[in-house]
Design a protein around this motif. Structure first.
Motif, mmCIF file in Angstrom:
data_model
loop_
_atom_site.group_PDB
_atom_site.id
_atom_site.type_symbol
_atom_site.label_atom_id
_atom_site.label_comp_id
_atom_site.label_asym_id
_atom_site.label_seq_id
_atom_site.Cartn_x
_atom_site.Cartn_y
_atom_site.Cartn_z
ATOM 1 N N TYR A 29 33.236 68.163 35.531
ATOM 2 C CA TYR A 29 33.253 66.705 35.466
ATOM 3 C C TYR A 29 34.513 66.161 34.789
ATOM 4 O O TYR A 29 34.900 65.024 35.041
ATOM 5 N N HIS A 75 35.750 58.076 29.483
ATOM 6 C CA HIS A 75 36.418 57.034 30.265
ATOM 7 C C HIS A 75 35.932 55.617 29.930
ATOM 8 O O HIS A 75 36.261 54.672 30.655
ATOM 9 N N ARG A 110 26.053 61.203 40.160
ATOM 10 C CA ARG A 110 26.207 62.524 39.551
ATOM 11 C C ARG A 110 25.159 62.769 38.462
ATOM 12 O O ARG A 110 24.563 63.851 38.380
ATOM 13 N N GLU A 170 31.417 63.445 29.530
ATOM 14 C CA GLU A 170 32.575 63.536 30.417
ATOM 15 C C GLU A 170 32.665 62.365 31.392
ATOM 16 O O GLU A 170 33.758 61.882 31.701
ATOM 17 N N LEU A 171 31.509 61.887 31.864
ATOM 18 C CA LEU A 171 31.514 60.822 32.863
ATOM 19 C C LEU A 171 31.577 59.425 32.255
ATOM 20 O O LEU A 171 32.075 58.493 32.885
ATOM 21 N N LYS A 209 29.547 56.376 41.439
ATOM 22 C CA LYS A 209 29.721 57.827 41.498
ATOM 23 C C LYS A 209 29.095 58.503 40.274
ATOM 24 O O LYS A 209 28.388 59.517 40.406
ATOM 25 N N ALA A 210 29.334 57.934 39.099
ATOM 26 C CA ALA A 210 28.790 58.506 37.868
ATOM 27 C C ALA A 210 27.265 58.451 37.875
ATOM 28 O O ALA A 210 26.592 59.418 37.476
ATOM 29 N N TYR A 232 33.565 53.951 40.651
ATOM 30 C CA TYR A 232 33.380 55.042 39.691
ATOM 31 C C TYR A 232 31.983 54.990 39.078
ATOM 32 O O TYR A 232 31.331 56.028 38.890
ATOM 33 N N GLU A 268 36.866 66.257 37.866
ATOM 34 C CA GLU A 268 36.419 65.366 38.941
ATOM 35 C C GLU A 268 36.483 63.897 38.529
ATOM 36 O O GLU A 268 36.943 63.046 39.286
ATOM 37 N N SER A 269 36.024 63.572 37.316
ATOM 38 C CA SER A 269 35.987 62.170 36.885
ATOM 39 C C SER A 269 37.384 61.587 36.765
ATOM 40 O O SER A 269 37.631 60.445 37.167
#
Length: 749
Positions: free
Chosen positions: A209, A264, A232, A259-260, A228-229, A225, A212-213
């Motif tokens: 992740y 961020h 996931r 991480e996701l 997507k998160a 995003y 990928e992230s």
């Protein structure tokens, strides 16, 4: 009972001893039985006989022979399976291990039943592993920990999960069986599931992740995003449900959310054009709801989101406060704030679940920018003034209630409500005395809302103003019905006002024309006769008069101020008068004199002709009545020029006579009005005396805190201001300092 039969006691028959040879023979039988179990021929075995053989071996203390023999047999059979597993290809190794596990666990359970007596009488008392536990330990040692299996098994499982994350279909039941096997092998304090799989799986998840992230966010928008998160994270929860142990769920969520989301979070909030701030700006409710739900998973990130919203709202509010366009128009200013509030109320209700912490940030943001200077207090008072002068004309009761309630919404955010009260009181005074209010009932409804918010003390003077208007109306009717009224040269409409209620300062008296002087004298005598012990002071600067003026073009009805009447009537006796002559004949206060005189000489309404050119007034100026004045209107109201125009013409400043700056409403703003400052002194001192009278002795910090708390509904006093008031009370001997501690005060009765 039949006496022919009876009981007979026989001597104890001892069990024959099992020597070493017999023990080996018994073990050999058990050994063959174990082989048959592994050969899947268990149906031909007699479990009762096998149990008895194991029982006899243990009973005659041949338990080590039995225990070690079983251990070696299990190891031998596991070694056979190990060879098959090692020879299996990578894609088949999971199936081979699952097959071996299922095969051996069946055998383990059968042996456990046969050797039950050994477990109870030998293994447990001697602190040795019971047969089934021993078998699991051997399976772990021989197969799972074998160098040729251990790494292959782990990497194959992780690879299958990686394939699934890529969207490929995998054999979930197979993975579930392997991981369930790991859990079952968690015996004698060794956590096989965690050591052989979970810690590697979590690290693999973190790395996956992380890459990928970062790649996805760099190529996609913030809303994409977030979707997507969410997807996931949902997949990881499903993964736990499908084949992972439930003990992994919390750890997996922590890793994935870190991480996701956490890594961020700042970028998602600040991402240019599509980030959280842009969502707020563009009112993207579905996107805001998704990012809220995502951030709500991580408390630290949720706090970042709340802070970002707080900063956005506060900055939007500060932009409104600083805007020259909105500051020029109080109504536009307040409506802009109300629109901002309505927008974020909708966002919080729709997208943020009306969360209390978010609502608190909203309130903090509004309090932050609304209390920058006195702009909002002044503009809110002007906004209410516009509503009550006619802004709610034609509205239904529900609409009126809604508009008044919105006033309270902003009013609640004001920390210095006494400043608003000062402005509101001044404007209410003008509405009441000028008859400009759209409805007394709505006025009282507005005051009732202030009272509900701040208590009766806040509205005492406002309610007193309405009480005065009612009493004045009764007094006026009584005067008109009296014999005295018939003797007045000019009919009067008088408002009798209580000094403490109204924000009015009496100016120096001017010389009224004889007819006006006679009428005011008669009213004064009449009123004081009815109300002994009172004193009347005529506020000539607030009076207005309707007079008839004869022009060459015909008669006109002029509505002018009382000061202007004093000036105009002088021209009935002389055609031309100098500035000093007019000043001496009227004794109007200087600033008001110039303002009212110039208002009669404006280009639009040139009732008087000023002989000199220019906007200002010179000492030698001459004035005459302009008989040439024309207007298409029969009735003309002569407006007063602003005090700024007078100040600009001769460099002087003035006062309106009502306790406010000569700058008018546009000048309401930064500094605290003198009347408010003086009233604050009284409020702070009264609060201090009340507190000290009740507490007798109090430290400085405690006194400051309690005083601030008691006055919070009206204003927030500065600690230095409180300290100065304490010093003043000490000088006047209401308080004294403690002899041992100068920061402790004592009340003097």
């Amino acid at each position: 009972m039949n006496k022919g039969k009876g009981f007979s006691i026989q001597s104890f028959r001892q069990q024959p001893k099992v020597d070493q040879a017999a023990a080996l023979q018994l073990w050999n039988t058990l050994h063959k039985a174990i082989d048959e179990i592994y050969n899947q021929n268990a149906s031909i075995l007699s479990y009762e006989e096998l149990y008895r053989n194991a029982y006899n071996l243990v009973l005659h203390k041949h338990y080590e022979l039995l225990y070690d023999g079983v251990k070696n047999d299990i190891r031998d059979h596991l070694t056979v399976s190990l060879i098959e597993i090692i020879e299996a290809k990578n894609e088949s190794i999971l199936a081979a291990i699952v097959h071996a596990w299922l095969f051996h666990t069946v055998a383990f359970n059968m042996m456990k039943d046969i050797l039950m007596y050994m477990d109870r009488s030998y293994s447990v008392p001697r602190k040795k592993a019971p047969v089934y536990t021993l078998a699991l330990q051997l399976f772990r040692e021989v197969i799972i920990y074998h160098p040729s299996v251990r790494e292959r098994l782990r990497s194959t499982i992780l690879q299958e999960i990686a394939f699934e994350r890529q969207g490929r279909v995998i054999d979930r039941p197979m993975i579930k069986s392997i991981l369930a096997m790991f859990v079952d092998l968690n015996v004698d304090g060794v956590n096989v599931y965690e050591e052989e799989f979970e810690k590697f799986f979590l690290e693999e998840t973190r790395n996956h992740y992380k890459v990928e992230s970062l790649a996805f966010l760099s190529e996609n928008t913030c809303p994409d995003y977030v979707i997507k998160a969410e997807t996931r994270l949902g997949e990881e929860v499903a993964r736990v449900r499908n084949y992972l142990s439930h003990t992994t769920e919390f750890k997996l969520k922590q890793v994935a959310e870190h991480e996701l989301i956490s890594v961020h979070a700042k970028a998602l909030l600040e991402l240019e054009n599509t980030g959280f701030n842009c969502m707020l700006r563009d009112n993207k409710l579905p996107d805001l709801q998704r990012i809220y739900n995502l951030f709500a998973r991580v408390p630290a990130c949720m706090e970042m989101l709340r802070d970002a919203m707080f900063r956005f709202i506060k900055q939007a509010g500060l932009d409104i406060v600083a805007s020259q366009e909105t500051n020029k128009e109080p109504v536009v200013f307040v409506r802009s704030i109300l629109e901002l509030k309505s927008k974020f109320d909708t966002i919080i209700a729709t997208s943020f679940r009306n969360e209390k912490a978010v609502l608190k940030k909203l309130n903090d943001a509004f309090e932050g920018f609304i209390n920058v200077g006195n702009h909002c207090a002044a503009h809110l008072a002007s906004y209410v003034d516009e509503l009550l002068r006619g802004g709610i004309q034609g509205s239904t009761e529900v609409e009126v209630e809604d508009k008044l309630e919105k006033v309270i919404v902003i009013f609640k955010f004001l920390s210095d409500k006494d400043i608003f009260e000062s402005y509101y009181k001044t404007l209410l005074c003008k509405r009441l005395l000028g008859g400009k209010s759209v409805s007394d009932e709505i006025e009282k409804q507005m005051i009732a809302k202030f009272k509900a918010e701040c208590g009766y003390q806040f509205t005492t003077k406002l309610e007193g103003m309405f009480l005065d208007m009612g009493i004045s109306k009764s007094a006026q009717e009584e005067f008109r019905n009296s014999a005295v009224f018939a003797r007045t040269a000019i009919p009067l409409d008088v408002h009798v006002l209580t000094t403490g209620y109204w924000p009015l300062l009496p100016p120096p008296a001017c010389l009224l024309p004889a007819p006006l002087q006679q009428s005011t004298t008669l009213f004064t005598a009449f009123y004081l006769e009815k109300n002994s012990g009172r004193k009347l002071t005529w506020l000539t600067h607030l009076g207005s008069v309707d007079i008839k003026a004869n022009f060459k073009g015909g008669k006109k009805d002029l509505n002018v101020s009382l000061y202007q009447v004093c000036i105009l009537l002088l021209f009935n006796e002389q055609e031309t008068l100098g500035l000093e002559a007019i000043r001496a004949a009227t004794e109007i206060p200087e600033m008001e004199f110039k303002r009212h005189l110039l208002s009669l000489c404006t280009p639009k309404l040139k009732i008087l002709r000023k002989h000199s050119k220019g906007k200002g007034i010179e000492a030698d100026d001459q004035f005459s009545f302009n008989e040439e004045f024309t207007s298409k209107f029969k009735r003309i109201k002569v407006p007063l020029i602003s005090p700024k125009e007078v100040s600009g013409s001769d460099g002087t400043a003035g006062n309106n006579g009502d306790g406010t700056s000569g700058g008018g409403e546009g000048g309401l703003g930064e500094s605290i009005p003198a009347a408010v400052e003086e009233e604050r002194r009284h409020h702070v001192e009264a609060a201090i005396v009340r507190i000290m009278k009740a507490r007798k002795t109090l430290s400085h910090n405690e006194l400051v805190m309690e005083t601030t708390r008691q006055l919070a509904m009206r204003f927030t006093p500065n600690p230095q201001f409180i300290k100065r008031r304490v010093e003043s009370l000490i000088e006047r001997e209401y308080l004294k300092r403690d002899l041992e501690d100068a920061r402790v005060y004592q009340y003097l009765a």
